[in-house]
Design a protein around this motif. Structure first.
Motif, PDB file in Angstrom:
ATOM      1  N   GLU A 252       0.807  -1.217   0.000  1.00 27.39           N
ATOM      2  CA  GLU A 252       0.000   0.000   0.000  1.00 27.39           C
ATOM      3  C   GLU A 252       0.843   1.271   0.000  1.00 27.39           C
ATOM      4  OE1 GLU A 252      -2.759  -0.147   3.180  1.00 27.39           O
ATOM      5  OE2 GLU A 252      -3.823  -1.912   2.423  1.00 27.39           O
TER       6      GLU A 252
ATOM      7  N   ARG B  91      -8.044   4.254  -0.664  1.00 29.18           N
ATOM      8  CA  ARG B  91      -7.952   2.944  -0.025  1.00 29.18           C
ATOM      9  C   ARG B  91      -8.546   2.966   1.374  1.00 29.18           C
ATOM     10  NH1 ARG B  91      -2.776   2.426  -2.554  1.00 29.18           N
ATOM     11  NH2 ARG B  91      -1.783   3.283  -0.709  1.00 29.18           N
TER      12      ARG B  91
ATOM     13  N   LYS C 138     -11.681   0.827   2.698  1.00 30.71           N
ATOM     14  CA  LYS C 138     -11.537  -0.068   3.845  1.00 30.71           C
ATOM     15  C   LYS C 138     -12.604   0.225   4.884  1.00 30.71           C
ATOM     16  CE  LYS C 138      -8.104  -1.618   7.230  1.00 30.71           C
ATOM     17  NZ  LYS C 138      -6.725  -1.442   7.730  1.00 30.71           N
TER      18      LYS C 138
ATOM     19  N   GLN D 111      -6.140  -6.153  -0.381  1.00 30.25           N
ATOM     20  CA  GLN D 111      -6.440  -5.162  -1.414  1.00 30.25           C
ATOM     21  C   GLN D 111      -5.473  -5.339  -2.568  1.00 30.25           C
ATOM     22  OE1 GLN D 111      -4.200  -2.147  -1.742  1.00 30.25           O
ATOM     23  NE2 GLN D 111      -5.295  -1.508  -3.565  1.00 30.25           N
TER      24      GLN D 111
ATOM     25  N   TRP E 161     -11.129  -4.850  -2.707  1.00 30.41           N
ATOM     26  CA  TRP E 161     -10.980  -5.066  -1.262  1.00 30.41           C
ATOM     27  C   TRP E 161     -11.751  -6.325  -0.891  1.00 30.41           C
ATOM     28  CZ3 TRP E 161      -8.285  -2.690   2.596  1.00 30.41           C
ATOM     29  CH2 TRP E 161      -7.659  -1.480   2.297  1.00 30.41           C
TER      30      TRP E 161
END
Length: 634
Positions: free
Chosen positions: A74, A124, A128, A363, A381
């Motif tokens: 990430e 992201r 999430k 992810q 995700w």
């Protein structure tokens, strides 16, 4: 709190300048002078963004990118590249780099790249959070469903308890203490339907009625001995279930769901009857609440602005929301990878399989294909769905369409390459222009007319190249619709030849016209198509000038008709091209001229042909020359 940015460059001066810029932008800067030092600093601080040079001694920027992505997929990595490193920058993008910027690093370009990195991180985190909220809602609805099922299973529980009650039937005078915790009215009645014992809630709602007839609390037919729930149980020996009205102490009527179960003695005869009454209004309220919750959940599931599926361990789709069905079709029971990619095996690094393995959310970014066959860029995700025992029964997968975002990233990357190419190209042109102007001025000072003419010729050539570069940039940057009009093809071909012939003659290249006079008419944008043909012809002249192995050179311009269009061919006996050059010939910013070219000319020429619905191709042999063939429909 300021975001951490790890700055990696082997040149201390660059680290200092860029570090000051980053600090002024509000970032907390961590510095490293090599790839190994950067990797150690990253493992200590785990910054969300890394800004690294590509070319460094030892571990280069691409290897650092690979290792960081292995440790933390990430983390966003921005590559810094010099002119000539574009192939390495593209390789970095394939390794999931967030962006790349060209040296020297300007604050505006740096700020754009960092904003893109922050936007991806924020996206992201938002996804999430959305996934976790949806998972929590699923758990909440599941708990309510379990509660209602328990409520509706009272009758089954009653039947299971009759044996226990039968065992303590002789002690009923002591009261139904074991039922005092139940949220229902419980009584035990004898064969005369007199109440032997009742639980606390029964006494609170209907008063102290031990010793009285149980059926007297019912309204309507159930208020008679034969039609009461207990009476029917005594008559049939079977448990009963019915909806009845009960009178309370204040004569208010309450709707109740009544369940009865026979309690048999040792001789098998019904000695007692267990009666349970549940408030029907409460049951209905719970049912309505569950129905509304289901509807809200289904609406949230269907209206979520992403593709949602629930999959089993074999990656079979158990449920899919409306957005998924619209984009990929009704795939219930089908395999995820067949729906997304049309493949026969799971995608590499499948996040759903990873979640089944470790129980953690995962992810990734994928390119999938909708039912129309068009590619769709998605961020995926996953989240586990667990049963009451904590075991993973399924995985919820959410995929957000970021196709438009990817297009914007590609466009910004193209702009970055354009800026890098232009900065070097313009610098070279201006340097050469200074040389031409110096010759002109020196000629005037010394009265050398020949030097003035040579210098002025150089200035004129460079001004023409600058003009061409600017026009290419404007054409590339501006979305231009074709202005189609019917015209004589021979007139367009002749004008193109007359434009290029003087330059070829001046440079000592023979220019040959082979234009069929009966080309007919076609419907084209004369400005766009002429510019494309002129660009290819001028490239042919330049290819001849680059070749020093032949005594003479020539460029042949042919045009001939066919039933549905017009063929143009441009042939030269210049330096020729290798196969790898041919493969990239029409790519944006690819140039064989080094700093003398922008890499836009042939890209724009192909774009012009494509806009007309035509075709363009090239063949070449190193040392022998090249041939371009263009077909334009009428």
């Amino acid at each position: 709190m300021a975001m951490n940015v790890l700055l990696v460059d082997d040149e201390a001066g660059i680290r200092k300048v860029v570090g000051i810029t980053l600090t002024d932008m509000g970032y907390h800067v961590l510095e490293a002078a090599s790839g190994d030092e950067a990797l150690a600093a990253f493992e200590r601080a785990r910054p969300p963004v890394v800004l690294t040079d590509i070319r460094m001694p030892g571990m280069d920027g691409l290897e650092l990118l690979r290792r960081i992505k292995t440790l933390s997929p990430e983390t966003e990595v921005i590559l810094v590249t010099g002119h000539g490193d574009l192939d390495m920058a593209v390789a970095g993008l394939k390794l999931d780099a967030c962006d790349f910027i060209a040296k020297p690093v300007g604050p505006d370009v740096l700020e754009i790249a960092l904003k893109r990195a922050r936007d991806k991180i924020a996206l992201r985190e938002s996804l999430k959070s959305h996934t976790e909220n949806l998972e929590g809602l699923v758990r909440q609805q599941a708990e309510q469903l379990v509660n209602l099922e328990r409520e509706c299973a009272v009758k089954g529980a009653v039947e299971g308890l009759t044996q226990l009650i039968g065992g303590v039937a002789g002690d009923v005078e002591s009261g139904l203490g074991i039922f005092n915790g139940l949220p229902c009215l419980v009584s035990i009645q004898d064969r005369d339907q007199r109440i032997v014992s009742a639980n606390q809630l029964y006494r609170e709602r209907l008063g102290e009625r031990v010793g009285q007839l149980g059926y007297t609390v019912y309204a309507g037919p159930a208020g008679s001995p034969a039609e009461s729930p207990v009476g029917r149980t005594l008559a049939t020996g079977q448990g009963q279930k019915s909806r009845e009205g009960l009178f309370g102490p204040d004569e208010t009527l309450v709707a109740m769901m009544v369940h009865t179960a026979p309690i048999r003695g040792v001789d098998g005869q019904v000695d007692l009857v267990l009666e349970l009454a549940v408030d029907a209004g409460e049951v209905q309220r719970l049912q309505d609440e569950l129905r509304a919750s289901r509807q809200r959940y289904q609406q949230l599931f269907d209206e979520a602005p992403c593709f949602i599926t629930v999959q089993d361990r074999h990656l079979r789709i158990q449920a899919a929301n409306r957005r998924f069905r619209q984009e990929f079709g009704n795939r219930a029971g089908g395999l995820c990878y067949e729906a997304y990619c049309g493949t026969v095996r799971p995608c590499f690094g499948c996040p759903t399989l990873k979640t089944f393995e470790d129980g953690q959310p995962h992810q990734t970014e994928l390119v999938v294909r909708g039912k129309d066959g068009e590619p769709v860029n998605v961020v995926v995700w996953t989240a586990p769905i667990r049963n009451e025992a904590g075991e993973i029964e399924g995985v919820m997968e959410m995929a957000t369409d970021i196709t438009e975002l990817s297009r914007m990233q590609d466009h910004l990357a193209s702009l970055g390459m354009l800026i890098a190419s232009l900065s070097h190209g313009i610098k070279g042109l201006l340097t050469a222009l200074d040389g031409g102007m110096y010759k002109v001025n020196a000629g005037f000072r010394t009265g050398d007319q020949q030097m003035v003419q040579a210098g002025w010729g150089k200035v004129t050539e460079l001004v023409g190249r600058i003009k061409g570069m600017v026009l290419d940039i404007l054409f590339y940057a501006k979305k231009r619709e074709l202005q189609l009009r019917e015209t004589e093809a021979v007139h367009l071909a002749t004008q193109v030849a007359e434009t290029v012939a003087p330059k070829a003659d001046q440079l000592g290249v023979t220019f040959i016209n082979e234009i069929d006079p009966d080309l007919g008419r076609f419907c084209v944008d004369t400005v766009v198509l002429s510019a494309a043909l002129v660009n290819i012809l001028e490239n042919a002249v330049d290819a001849c000038l680059e070749d020093h192995s032949k005594p003479t050179h020539e460029v042949v311009f042919r045009a001939r008709p066919d039933a549905s269009g017009v063929f143009f061919e441009i042939q030269d006996n210049g330096i020729g091209m290798q196969q790898d050059t041919l493969a990239r010939l029409f790519s944006v910013f690819f140039s064989t001229k080094g700093s003398r070219g922008t890499g836009l000319g042939l890209f724009i020429a192909k774009k012009a042909v494509d806009q007309h619905g035509g075709r363009i191709g090239a063949v070449s042999e190193p040392g022998l020359g090249s041939s371009f063939r263009i077909w334009i429909p009428r």
